[in-house]
Design a protein around this motif. Sequence first.
Motif, PDB file in Angstrom:
ATOM      1  N   VAL A  53     -40.529  16.130  22.362  1.00 51.12           N
ATOM      2  CA  VAL A  53     -40.005  15.031  21.539  1.00 51.12           C
ATOM      3  C   VAL A  53     -38.872  14.316  22.259  1.00 51.12           C
ATOM      4  N   ASP A  54     -37.927  15.077  22.795  1.00 53.03           N
ATOM      5  CA  ASP A  54     -36.781  14.466  23.483  1.00 53.03           C
ATOM      6  C   ASP A  54     -37.218  13.646  24.685  1.00 53.03           C
ATOM      7  N   ALA A  55     -38.159  14.186  25.456  1.00 51.40           N
ATOM      8  CA  ALA A  55     -38.616  13.485  26.654  1.00 51.40           C
ATOM      9  C   ALA A  55     -39.370  12.212  26.300  1.00 51.40           C
ATOM     10  N   VAL A  56     -40.233  12.277  25.277  1.00 51.44           N
ATOM     11  CA  VAL A  56     -40.988  11.095  24.863  1.00 51.44           C
ATOM     12  C   VAL A  56     -40.043   9.996  24.405  1.00 51.44           C
ATOM     13  N   ARG A  57     -39.061  10.345  23.594  1.00 55.58           N
ATOM     14  CA  ARG A  57     -38.122   9.341  23.098  1.00 55.58           C
ATOM     15  C   ARG A  57     -37.321   8.710  24.231  1.00 55.58           C
ATOM     16  N   ALA A  58     -36.846   9.533  25.144  1.00 56.84           N
ATOM     17  CA  ALA A  58     -36.029   9.012  26.248  1.00 56.84           C
ATOM     18  C   ALA A  58     -36.837   8.089  27.152  1.00 56.84           C
ATOM     19  N   LEU A  59     -38.034   8.510  27.524  1.00 57.26           N
ATOM     20  CA  LEU A  59     -38.852   7.720  28.439  1.00 57.26           C
ATOM     21  C   LEU A  59     -39.385   6.464  27.764  1.00 57.26           C
ATOM     22  N   SER A  60     -39.770   6.587  26.495  1.00 61.05           N
ATOM     23  CA  SER A  60     -40.289   5.436  25.760  1.00 61.05           C
ATOM     24  C   SER A  60     -39.245   4.339  25.629  1.00 61.05           C
ATOM     25  N   ALA A  61     -37.981   4.728  25.476  1.00 59.73           N
ATOM     26  CA  ALA A  61     -36.903   3.742  25.333  1.00 59.73           C
ATOM     27  C   ALA A  61     -36.556   3.068  26.652  1.00 59.73           C
ATOM     28  N   ARG A  62     -36.828   3.756  27.738  1.00 61.72           N
ATOM     29  CA  ARG A  62     -36.382   3.252  29.044  1.00 61.72           C
ATOM     30  C   ARG A  62     -37.442   2.436  29.783  1.00 61.72           C
ATOM     31  N   TYR A  63     -38.726   2.730  29.562  1.00 60.29           N
ATOM     32  CA  TYR A  63     -39.782   2.111  30.358  1.00 60.29           C
ATOM     33  C   TYR A  63     -40.787   1.363  29.482  1.00 60.29           C
ATOM     34  N   ASP A  64     -41.538   0.470  30.123  1.00 53.29           N
ATOM     35  CA  ASP A  64     -42.537  -0.313  29.388  1.00 53.29           C
ATOM     36  C   ASP A  64     -43.704   0.549  28.919  1.00 53.29           C
ATOM     37  N   HIS A  65     -44.083   1.532  29.724  1.00 58.28           N
ATOM     38  CA  HIS A  65     -45.208   2.410  29.385  1.00 58.28           C
ATOM     39  C   HIS A  65     -44.859   3.850  29.728  1.00 58.28           C
ATOM     40  N   VAL A  66     -45.358   4.775  28.922  1.00 62.70           N
ATOM     41  CA  VAL A  66     -45.230   6.206  29.206  1.00 62.70           C
ATOM     42  C   VAL A  66     -46.625   6.816  29.138  1.00 62.70           C
ATOM     43  N   SER A  69     -49.755  13.819  30.115  1.00 56.90           N
ATOM     44  CA  SER A  69     -50.963  14.611  30.368  1.00 56.90           C
ATOM     45  C   SER A  69     -50.720  16.029  29.883  1.00 56.90           C
ATOM     46  N   GLY A  70     -51.731  16.578  29.222  1.00 60.53           N
ATOM     47  CA  GLY A  70     -51.673  17.969  28.788  1.00 60.53           C
ATOM     48  C   GLY A  70     -51.348  18.153  27.323  1.00 60.53           C
ATOM     49  N   GLY A  71     -51.843  19.259  26.769  1.00 66.20           N
ATOM     50  CA  GLY A  71     -51.455  19.670  25.434  1.00 66.20           C
ATOM     51  C   GLY A  71     -52.187  19.040  24.281  1.00 66.20           C
ATOM     52  N   ILE A  72     -53.418  18.523  24.516  1.00 60.14           N
ATOM     53  CA  ILE A  72     -54.165  17.944  23.387  1.00 60.14           C
ATOM     54  C   ILE A  72     -55.514  18.657  23.197  1.00 60.14           C
ATOM     55  N   GLY A  73     -55.562  19.926  23.593  1.00 61.77           N
ATOM     56  CA  GLY A  73     -56.789  20.710  23.448  1.00 61.77           C
ATOM     57  C   GLY A  73     -56.848  21.451  22.119  1.00 61.77           C
ATOM     58  N   PRO A  74     -57.702  22.502  22.026  1.00 60.54           N
ATOM     59  CA  PRO A  74     -57.955  23.181  20.753  1.00 60.54           C
ATOM     60  C   PRO A  74     -57.103  24.422  20.489  1.00 60.54           C
ATOM     61  N   THR A  75     -56.233  24.818  21.416  1.00 56.30           N
ATOM     62  CA  THR A  75     -55.515  26.089  21.245  1.00 56.30           C
ATOM     63  C   THR A  75     -54.149  25.905  20.599  1.00 56.30           C
ATOM     64  N   HIS A  76     -53.536  27.026  20.227  1.00 60.08           N
ATOM     65  CA  HIS A  76     -52.276  27.007  19.475  1.00 60.08           C
ATOM     66  C   HIS A  76     -51.136  26.329  20.235  1.00 60.08           C
ATOM     67  N   ASP A  77     -51.201  26.395  21.571  1.00 60.21           N
ATOM     68  CA  ASP A  77     -50.104  25.815  22.357  1.00 60.21           C
ATOM     69  C   ASP A  77     -50.332  24.345  22.680  1.00 60.21           C
ATOM     70  N   ASP A  78     -51.391  23.762  22.167  1.00 64.12           N
ATOM     71  CA  ASP A  78     -51.641  22.329  22.347  1.00 64.12           C
ATOM     72  C   ASP A  78     -50.913  21.575  21.233  1.00 64.12           C
ATOM     73  N   ILE A  79     -49.659  21.235  21.505  1.00 63.78           N
ATOM     74  CA  ILE A  79     -48.787  20.683  20.460  1.00 63.78           C
ATOM     75  C   ILE A  79     -48.344  19.251  20.767  1.00 63.78           C
ATOM     76  N   THR A  80     -48.965  18.629  21.759  1.00 63.28           N
ATOM     77  CA  THR A  80     -48.517  17.298  22.160  1.00 63.28           C
ATOM     78  C   THR A  80     -48.668  16.270  21.042  1.00 63.28           C
ATOM     79  N   ALA A  81     -49.786  16.291  20.328  1.00 61.35           N
ATOM     80  CA  ALA A  81     -49.984  15.314  19.252  1.00 61.35           C
ATOM     81  C   ALA A  81     -48.882  15.415  18.212  1.00 61.35           C
ATOM     82  N   ASP A  82     -48.525  16.640  17.822  1.00 61.82           N
ATOM     83  CA  ASP A  82     -47.472  16.831  16.831  1.00 61.82           C
ATOM     84  C   ASP A  82     -46.124  16.348  17.358  1.00 61.82           C
ATOM     85  N   ALA A  83     -45.837  16.660  18.615  1.00 65.09           N
ATOM     86  CA  ALA A  83     -44.546  16.284  19.181  1.00 65.09           C
ATOM     87  C   ALA A  83     -44.422  14.775  19.354  1.00 65.09           C
ATOM     88  N   VAL A  84     -45.489  14.131  19.822  1.00 64.34           N
ATOM     89  CA  VAL A  84     -45.452  12.674  19.984  1.00 64.34           C
ATOM     90  C   VAL A  84     -45.370  11.998  18.615  1.00 64.34           C
TER      91      VAL A  84
END
Length: 243
Positions: A53-66, A69-84
């Motif tokens: 969450v912290d990284a997405v917010r920081a990069l999104s505010a600073r750059y035109d595009h972010v 990669s990673g973390g959108i699969g079917p297992t318990h540790d795939d938490i990117t969708a929730d964090a974004v």
Amino acid sequence: MPNPTAAMLVIGDEILSGRTKDTNTNHLACALTAAGIDLKEARVVSDEHDHIVDAVRALSARYDHVFTSGGIGPTHDDITADAVGAAFGADVGVRDDARDLLAAHYAEQGKEFNDARKRMARIPDGATLIDNPVSIAPGFSIGNVHVMAGVPKVFHAMVATVVATLSGGKPLLSETLRVFIGEGDIAGPLGALADGNPDISLGSYPFQIDGVFGSNIVARGTDPVRLKSVIEQLAKALGVEHK
């Protein structure tokens, strides 16, 4: 007018542990360079919700595009969708269009569309799906963040889809001068040339061959005539020939 800017966020404990080598950043850098979008930063974060969450917010505010990669699969540790989703204040849930794509795919394969596979249909509200012609499970774009799979083949396909929709600037070009001179002797002339040409990126990349030190001096910019002129000026200052 300057080129649009971008950042890369690589998500995954397997990258930080050294178990998996990140090749996606290099692929993205090449694709963006060709499209006239300047990749300015790359980060790697662990599979921890708050870190993402912290990284997405920081990069999104600073750059035109972010790009992530990673973390959108079917297992318990795939938490990117929730964090974004959390980074944008968006609810996340199984979305009908994503679910239908996956249900049809697994039905065709004769496999059960179980709860684990349904996790890949969890998308933040307001996001746009990114097509996945390789394994169907979609990525998504929300705001200026493009969320993609970590598997290189899938990531490559998603990058091609997204970059084709973006407005870029002039492709970043490069001109190289290879010299068998140590960096200590290069630094003065190179620094003076860099000061006089702030719109051109100049870098020195040293090497050693059979005990002889040398450097590849690379000029990067969008104007091929200027790049060649700068390299020729440096070659003259160092007393070498540029072919």
